[in-house]
Design a protein around this motif. Structure first.
Motif, PDB file in Angstrom:
ATOM      1  N   ASP A 132       0.830  -1.209   0.000  1.00 54.08           N
ATOM      2  CA  ASP A 132       0.000   0.000   0.000  1.00 54.08           C
ATOM      3  C   ASP A 132       0.860   1.252   0.000  1.00 54.08           C
ATOM      4  OD1 ASP A 132      -2.858   1.215   0.546  1.00 54.08           O
ATOM      5  OD2 ASP A 132      -1.504   2.176   1.999  1.00 54.08           O
ATOM      6  N   GLU A 133       1.891   1.262   0.825  1.00 58.49           N
ATOM      7  CA  GLU A 133       2.771   2.429   0.893  1.00 58.49           C
ATOM      8  C   GLU A 133       3.495   2.644  -0.433  1.00 58.49           C
ATOM      9  OE1 GLU A 133       3.673   2.017   5.720  1.00 58.49           O
ATOM     10  OE2 GLU A 133       5.258   1.621   4.261  1.00 58.49           O
ATOM     11  N   TYR A 134       3.915   1.551  -1.055  1.00 58.89           N
ATOM     12  CA  TYR A 134       4.605   1.692  -2.339  1.00 58.89           C
ATOM     13  C   TYR A 134       3.648   2.196  -3.422  1.00 58.89           C
ATOM     14  CZ  TYR A 134       7.325   0.752  -6.490  1.00 58.89           C
ATOM     15  OH  TYR A 134       7.996   0.896  -7.683  1.00 58.89           O
ATOM     16  N   LYS A 135       2.431   1.667  -3.423  1.00 56.95           N
ATOM     17  CA  LYS A 135       1.459   2.078  -4.438  1.00 56.95           C
ATOM     18  C   LYS A 135       1.084   3.548  -4.285  1.00 56.95           C
ATOM     19  CE  LYS A 135      -1.855  -0.651  -5.761  1.00 56.95           C
ATOM     20  NZ  LYS A 135      -3.011  -1.562  -5.789  1.00 56.95           N
ATOM     21  N   ARG A 136       0.973   4.022  -3.060  1.00 56.99           N
ATOM     22  CA  ARG A 136       0.651   5.430  -2.826  1.00 56.99           C
ATOM     23  C   ARG A 136       1.765   6.336  -3.350  1.00 56.99           C
ATOM     24  NH1 ARG A 136      -3.530   6.490   0.914  1.00 56.99           N
ATOM     25  NH2 ARG A 136      -4.411   4.591   1.842  1.00 56.99           N
ATOM     26  N   ALA A 137       2.992   5.845  -3.239  1.00 57.22           N
ATOM     27  CA  ALA A 137       4.140   6.630  -3.705  1.00 57.22           C
ATOM     28  C   ALA A 137       4.377   6.471  -5.206  1.00 57.22           C
ATOM     29  CB  ALA A 137       5.401   6.221  -2.944  1.00 57.22           C
ATOM     30  N   ASN A 138       3.755   5.438  -5.799  1.00 51.44           N
ATOM     31  CA  ASN A 138       3.938   5.147  -7.222  1.00 51.44           C
ATOM     32  C   ASN A 138       2.600   4.846  -7.880  1.00 51.44           C
ATOM     33  OD1 ASN A 138       7.150   4.732  -7.532  1.00 51.44           O
ATOM     34  ND2 ASN A 138       6.473   3.844  -5.587  1.00 51.44           N
ATOM     35  N   PRO A 139       1.799   5.861  -8.178  1.00 49.79           N
ATOM     36  CA  PRO A 139       0.485   5.662  -8.773  1.00 49.79           C
ATOM     37  C   PRO A 139       0.565   4.848 -10.068  1.00 49.79           C
ATOM     38  CG  PRO A 139       0.784   7.938  -8.092  1.00 49.79           C
ATOM     39  CD  PRO A 139       2.118   7.285  -7.970  1.00 49.79           C
ATOM     40  N   GLY A 140      -0.415   3.963 -10.259  1.00 51.82           N
ATOM     41  CA  GLY A 140      -0.449   3.143 -11.465  1.00 51.82           C
ATOM     42  C   GLY A 140       0.262   1.818 -11.323  1.00 51.82           C
ATOM     43  N   PHE A 141       0.812   1.553 -10.149  1.00 51.97           N
ATOM     44  CA  PHE A 141       1.550   0.316  -9.916  1.00 51.97           C
ATOM     45  C   PHE A 141       0.639  -0.897 -10.032  1.00 51.97           C
ATOM     46  CE2 PHE A 141       2.538  -2.810  -6.497  1.00 51.97           C
ATOM     47  CZ  PHE A 141       3.660  -3.374  -7.067  1.00 51.97           C
ATOM     48  N   SER A 142       1.077  -1.910 -10.779  1.00 56.29           N
ATOM     49  CA  SER A 142       0.397  -3.206 -10.882  1.00 56.29           C
ATOM     50  C   SER A 142      -1.091  -3.043 -11.159  1.00 56.29           C
ATOM     51  CB  SER A 142       0.597  -4.002  -9.598  1.00 56.29           C
ATOM     52  OG  SER A 142       0.114  -5.311  -9.762  1.00 56.29           O
ATOM     53  N   LEU A 143      -1.411  -2.767 -12.404  1.00 58.78           N
ATOM     54  CA  LEU A 143      -2.787  -2.468 -12.778  1.00 58.78           C
ATOM     55  C   LEU A 143      -3.751  -3.614 -12.490  1.00 58.78           C
ATOM     56  CD1 LEU A 143      -2.188  -0.570 -16.147  1.00 58.78           C
ATOM     57  CD2 LEU A 143      -2.507   0.361 -13.863  1.00 58.78           C
ATOM     58  N   LEU A 144      -3.262  -4.836 -12.470  1.00 59.19           N
ATOM     59  CA  LEU A 144      -4.133  -5.979 -12.212  1.00 59.19           C
ATOM     60  C   LEU A 144      -4.091  -6.438 -10.764  1.00 59.19           C
ATOM     61  CD1 LEU A 144      -3.723  -8.132 -15.451  1.00 59.19           C
ATOM     62  CD2 LEU A 144      -5.487  -6.477 -14.854  1.00 59.19           C
TER      63      LEU A 144
END
Length: 282
Positions: A132-144
């Motif tokens: 979650d923390e990584y995705k918040r810092a990197n929008p669009g991460f792992s679309l699926l």
């Protein structure tokens, strides 16, 4: 002085028979001086089933009707010591190295992680928070999306893990106040429950590492931490070879801080992350 309820004596022969049963069924090796551990953990079970020696217990466990009792015994003998973000380095590696690397390689595919021997859930929930923390810092991460399979041999700890509810004493073991406020909701009884978005990417499942787990599918990352120390070298190698088959090409295995690979150079290569060591499938 009266003997405490559940107390029973163990002869050397009984201890050997029970130790062989335990190793055969869940891989745990009991050192010869661990009789006190068996007495303390099985006293209540022995009393409830009107058993006064380990030979009688093992005989009952090996009958067709002994399945539920076997689960209770293995559950009692399994060490379920766990912390949030234990040893921290693996989680830093997950956030700063593994997720960015896999994102580039699988930008439009689901990322799959396995928390083996997940105990009461602290490890997979910690992994989910890192994602979650990584995705918040990197929008669009792992679309699926991402999926974490969390497994353990103990039915009772899996029940606790699935609930996602923890007392403050358990939360104080490695969980920062900032993450507590961000990822948990306080309950009226003083406990806290993990938020649904963190829980939703995790699937809990009962697995004996001595068995087969090819049905779990392929994983990009496997956390198998602080469990191999309880197995013999032979059993450890067998498990890690089976895990190698579950890793995608170039996938990663993370072990505990005091654990290492031996005799598996054909399956994994060691990578120094400074700090921390991980193993990549070859």
């Amino acid at each position: 002085m009266t003997e405490r309820v559940g107390a029973f004596k163990i002869t050397p022969n009984e201890f050997v028979v029970f130790s062989q049963f335990l190793e055969k069924n869940c891989g745990i090796l009991l050192a010869a001086h661990k009789q006190y551990l068996v007495q303390s953990r099985l006293g209540k079970i022995m009393h409830e089933n009107s058993l006064d020696n380990l030979i009688s217990l093992v005989q009952q466990l090996e009958t067709p009707a002994g399945h539920q009792l076997k689960d209770k015994v293995i559950d009692a003998m399994t060490t379920n010591e766990t912390l949030w973000f234990r040893d921290i380095h693996p989680y830093d590696i997950l956030k700063n190295k593994l997720l960015p690397e896999i994102r580039k390689k699988k930008s439009r595919q689901k990322i799959r992680l396995w928390s083996a021997a997940c105990s009461t859930g602290q490890e997979p929930y910690s992994m989910s928070m890192i994602i979650d923390e990584y995705k918040r810092a990197n929008p669009g991460f792992s679309l699926l999306g991402e999926e974490i399979i969390a497994t353990d041999i103990s039915s009772s700890v899996l029940q606790q893990a699935r609930s996602g509810e923890y007392e403050m004493l358990a939360l104080g073991r490695g969980l920062e106040k900032e993450r507590l406020q961000k990822y948990f909701t306080a309950n009226n009884n003083g406990s806290w429950t993990i938020n649904p978005d963190i829980k939703s990417r995790i699937r809990f499942q009962s697995i004996n590492l001595l068995g087969q787990y090819s049905g779990l599918g392929q994983f990009d990352i496997i956390f198998c931490r602080n469990v191999m120390i309880y197995f013999s070298s032979e059993v450890k190698r067998e498990i890690l070879r089976k895990m190698h088959k579950q890793l995608t090409p170039g996938g990663y295995l993370l072990l505990g801080a005091s654990e290492s690979l031996a005799g598996l150079a054909d399956c994994y290569k060691m990578i120094h992350c400074r700090p921390g060591i991980i193993y990549q499938a070859i």
